[in-house]
Design an enzyme around this catalytic site. Structure first.
Site, PDB file in Angstrom:
ATOM      1  N   HIS A  52       0.856  -1.182   0.000  1.00 36.34           N
ATOM      2  CA  HIS A  52       0.000   0.000   0.000  1.00 36.34           C
ATOM      3  C   HIS A  52       0.892   1.231   0.000  1.00 36.34           C
ATOM      4  O   HIS A  52       1.925   1.254   0.666  1.00 36.34           O
ATOM      5  CB  HIS A  52      -0.881  -0.010   1.253  1.00 36.34           C
ATOM      6  CG  HIS A  52      -1.797   1.171   1.344  1.00 36.34           C
ATOM      7  ND1 HIS A  52      -2.993   1.237   0.657  1.00 36.34           N
ATOM      8  CD2 HIS A  52      -1.683   2.337   2.027  1.00 36.34           C
ATOM      9  CE1 HIS A  52      -3.578   2.398   0.919  1.00 36.34           C
ATOM     10  NE2 HIS A  52      -2.799   3.080   1.736  1.00 36.34           N
TER      11      HIS A  52
ATOM     12  N   ASP B 277     -15.653   2.702   6.534  1.00 38.19           N
ATOM     13  CA  ASP B 277     -14.506   3.575   6.261  1.00 38.19           C
ATOM     14  C   ASP B 277     -14.808   4.477   5.069  1.00 38.19           C
ATOM     15  O   ASP B 277     -14.473   5.667   5.071  1.00 38.19           O
ATOM     16  CB  ASP B 277     -13.237   2.747   5.974  1.00 38.19           C
ATOM     17  CG  ASP B 277     -12.123   3.646   5.466  1.00 38.19           C
ATOM     18  OD1 ASP B 277     -11.648   4.482   6.246  1.00 38.19           O
ATOM     19  OD2 ASP B 277     -11.766   3.555   4.275  1.00 38.19           O
TER      20      ASP B 277
ATOM     21  N   ARG C 195     -14.570  12.902   6.279  1.00 39.76           N
ATOM     22  CA  ARG C 195     -13.297  13.507   6.713  1.00 39.76           C
ATOM     23  C   ARG C 195     -12.731  14.418   5.630  1.00 39.76           C
ATOM     24  O   ARG C 195     -12.189  15.491   5.903  1.00 39.76           O
ATOM     25  CB  ARG C 195     -12.272  12.407   7.045  1.00 39.76           C
ATOM     26  CG  ARG C 195     -12.575  11.685   8.359  1.00 39.76           C
ATOM     27  CD  ARG C 195     -11.731  10.437   8.506  1.00 39.76           C
ATOM     28  NE  ARG C 195     -10.320  10.707   8.433  1.00 39.76           N
ATOM     29  CZ  ARG C 195      -9.412   9.846   7.931  1.00 39.76           C
ATOM     30  NH1 ARG C 195      -9.792   8.658   7.479  1.00 39.76           N
ATOM     31  NH2 ARG C 195      -8.146  10.158   7.899  1.00 39.76           N
TER      32      ARG C 195
ATOM     33  N   SER D 156      -8.145   3.628   9.035  1.00 43.01           N
ATOM     34  CA  SER D 156      -8.740   3.628   7.697  1.00 43.01           C
ATOM     35  C   SER D 156      -7.933   2.723   6.751  1.00 43.01           C
ATOM     36  O   SER D 156      -8.480   1.845   6.076  1.00 43.01           O
ATOM     37  CB  SER D 156      -8.768   5.077   7.176  1.00 43.01           C
ATOM     38  OG  SER D 156      -9.015   5.126   5.812  1.00 43.01           O
TER      39      SER D 156
ATOM     40  N   LYS E 202      -8.944  -1.551   5.565  1.00 43.55           N
ATOM     41  CA  LYS E 202      -9.033  -1.995   4.157  1.00 43.55           C
ATOM     42  C   LYS E 202      -8.003  -3.081   3.845  1.00 43.55           C
ATOM     43  O   LYS E 202      -8.288  -4.031   3.124  1.00 43.55           O
ATOM     44  CB  LYS E 202      -8.853  -0.796   3.213  1.00 43.55           C
ATOM     45  CG  LYS E 202     -10.110   0.079   3.179  1.00 43.55           C
ATOM     46  CD  LYS E 202      -9.927   1.294   2.322  1.00 43.55           C
ATOM     47  CE  LYS E 202      -8.951   2.265   2.912  1.00 43.55           C
ATOM     48  NZ  LYS E 202      -9.219   3.656   2.829  1.00 43.55           N
TER      49      LYS E 202
HETATM   50  N1  URA Z   1      -5.625   6.659   2.823  1.00 38.82           N
HETATM   51  C1  URA Z   1      -6.661   5.998   3.389  1.00 38.82           C
HETATM   52  O1  URA Z   1      -7.085   4.973   2.920  1.00 38.82           O
HETATM   53  N2  URA Z   1      -7.213   6.532   4.494  1.00 38.82           N
HETATM   54  C2  URA Z   1      -6.783   7.659   5.060  1.00 38.82           C
HETATM   55  O2  URA Z   1      -7.319   8.067   6.061  1.00 38.82           O
HETATM   56  C3  URA Z   1      -5.715   8.333   4.460  1.00 38.82           C
HETATM   57  C4  URA Z   1      -5.151   7.805   3.326  1.00 38.82           C
END
Ligand code: URA
Length: 421
Positions: A79, A158, A165, A180, A184
């Site tokens: 990621h 999320d 957000r 967050s 995922k």
């Molecule tokens: N990427 C994400 O998936 N969530 C966040 O809060 C910030 C960056």
């Protein structure tokens, strides 16, 4: 239980219980807690933080809000927290798969001034990024890798909270970012997760201390769920590589897979690939570096990329880039001290490479290609960048102002700051 009491607790810096976090997240998801109350709580979290226990609980509740993918074999995931010119995934995934480590990569679209892998891949004519969970699994099983958009109904809580957000100034909270991202990653079924945590002016984390705190928190969350997480803190003060813009970045990724990539991108993918394979195959990273370099040079990684593209319906022979190319010249002689990743990202977005509003169509062909990097010597009038444009034009001066040129010799930027395990 009621939301006002929960907000009040957070304002008074009292730790929330798992039950309160469940009430909150589920209530927001089912609509019983409105945006304005959730915004108020998110702001209290941004200002007062969350304990590790609260952050793990939030991750767990968001993870439980949707589907979870599981594989019958080990997969590694990678990621990136997002940057400018970040085409790492396009090189890294086939590279890792060409060396026998399976990767199921779910990627996103561009966000703000940062690009997204799915937008980049869609500049390959025919390339299909939408697939079902079963299709994703089948591709990984057959050819060892797949790169898709968000598949299935992963972490809907999320998704809804992140969207709020984004428009309430509450993105920049370390516990909210950690939960967050990790919810995922945990939902997408990988056993091992490598996170490229970008640090600098063009990134979400602008300083190394915050980046370390985020890295350590994500590692702890991973541990709480029995997953190994390794974070690599990398420089995002100048764009990665030379190309910024979707098709232009795909071309640069293909050149890198051909052993002719920019040095910084090469260094990053080699290290990340060695880490991912070492986690998967339990071999020390140092021993793998040579194999990884070879796969990048002997064409194996490029072959795997073509296999992925063919499998997903694309054709790399038909990638189109904008024909209107405007050179940007150095305003003075000297050495490049800095190139603002943030400004270059914003300019590329203005050209049409990214979205200014949700749902905007992007132009895959446009962008900016740097011809100089930090540390390079330039002479006045020499080309330092090229603007690839179509309908929207930007002044050359806007691009040249992203470069800081000084008289004194400048060292190349350090790319990899540290690896935190
Ligand atoms: N990427 C994400 O998936 N969530 C966040 O809060 C910030 C960056």
């Amino acid at each position: 239980m009621n939301i006002l009491d929960i907000i009040d607790k957070k304002v008074k810096k009292i730790e929330l219980t798992q039950a309160e976090i469940e009430f909150l997240v589920n209530g927001y998801l089912d609509g019983s807690i409105p945006d304005y109350q959730m915004s108020s709580l998110l702001m209290a979290i941004l200002l007062n933080g969350m304990t590790e226990k609260e952050t793990v609980a939030l991750t767990e509740v968001m993870l439980g809000s949707g589907d979870k993918i599981s594989f019958d074999f080990n997969v590694v995931d990678k990621h990136s927290t997002g940057g400018v010119g970040d085409k790492t995934t396009l090189v890294l995934i086939p590279l890792v798969a060409s060396l026998g480590t399976k990767v199921a990569k779910m990627s996103g679209r561009g966000l703000g001034h940062t690009g997204g892998t799915i937008d980049k891949l869609e500049s390959i004519p025919g390339f299909k990024t939408e697939m079902t969970v079963d299709e994703l699994k089948q591709e990984v099983l057959e050819i060892g890798a797949a790169i898709a958009g968000q598949t299935g109904n992963l972490c809907p809580a999320d998704k809804k909270i992140y969207a709020l957000r984004d428009v309430t100034g509450t993105v920049a909270s370390i516990p909210l970012i950690a939960s967050s991202i990790m919810s995922k990653k945990l939902a997408s079924g990988a056993n091992n997760i490598v996170i490229d945590l970008k640090v600098g002016e063009g990134a979400l984390m602008t300083n190394i201390e915050d980046a370390r705190a985020l890295a350590n928190l994500m590692i702890k969350i991973g541990k709480a769920f029995g997953k190994k997480v390794i974070t690599v803190l990398t420089n995002m003060n100048e764009p990665l590589g030379y190309a910024v813009g979707n098709a232009l970045e795909v071309e640069e990724a293909i050149n890198t897979l051909n052993g002719q990539g920019p040095k910084d991108l090469e260094e990053l993918v080699i290290n990340l690939a060695a880490l991912m394979i070492s986690l998967d195959q339990n071999i020390p990273m140092e021993i793998l570096i040579e194999n990884v370099e070879t796969a990048l040079k002997n064409g194996n990684a490029l072959e795997k990329f073509k296999e992925i593209v063919n499998y997903q319906g694309g054709n790399i022979d038909n990638i189109v880039t904008a024909q209107n190319i405007i050179p940007v010249k150095a305003p003075k002689s000297g050495y490049v001290k800095s190139i603002s990743a943030l400004k270059i990202g914003e300019l590329a977005r203005r050209l049409g490479a990214g979205r200014l509003a949700k749902g905007d169509e992007i132009d895959h062909t446009v962008g900016i290609v740097l011809t100089k990097k930090v540390g390079d010597e330039v002479t006045e009038g020499e080309v330092i960048a090229k603007i690839y444009s179509n309908k929207t034009l930007i002044p050359e001066k806007d691009v040249s102002e992203c470069f800081e040129i000084t008289d004194l010799k400048v060292n190349k930027s350090q790319l990899i700051y540290e690896i935190i395990k």
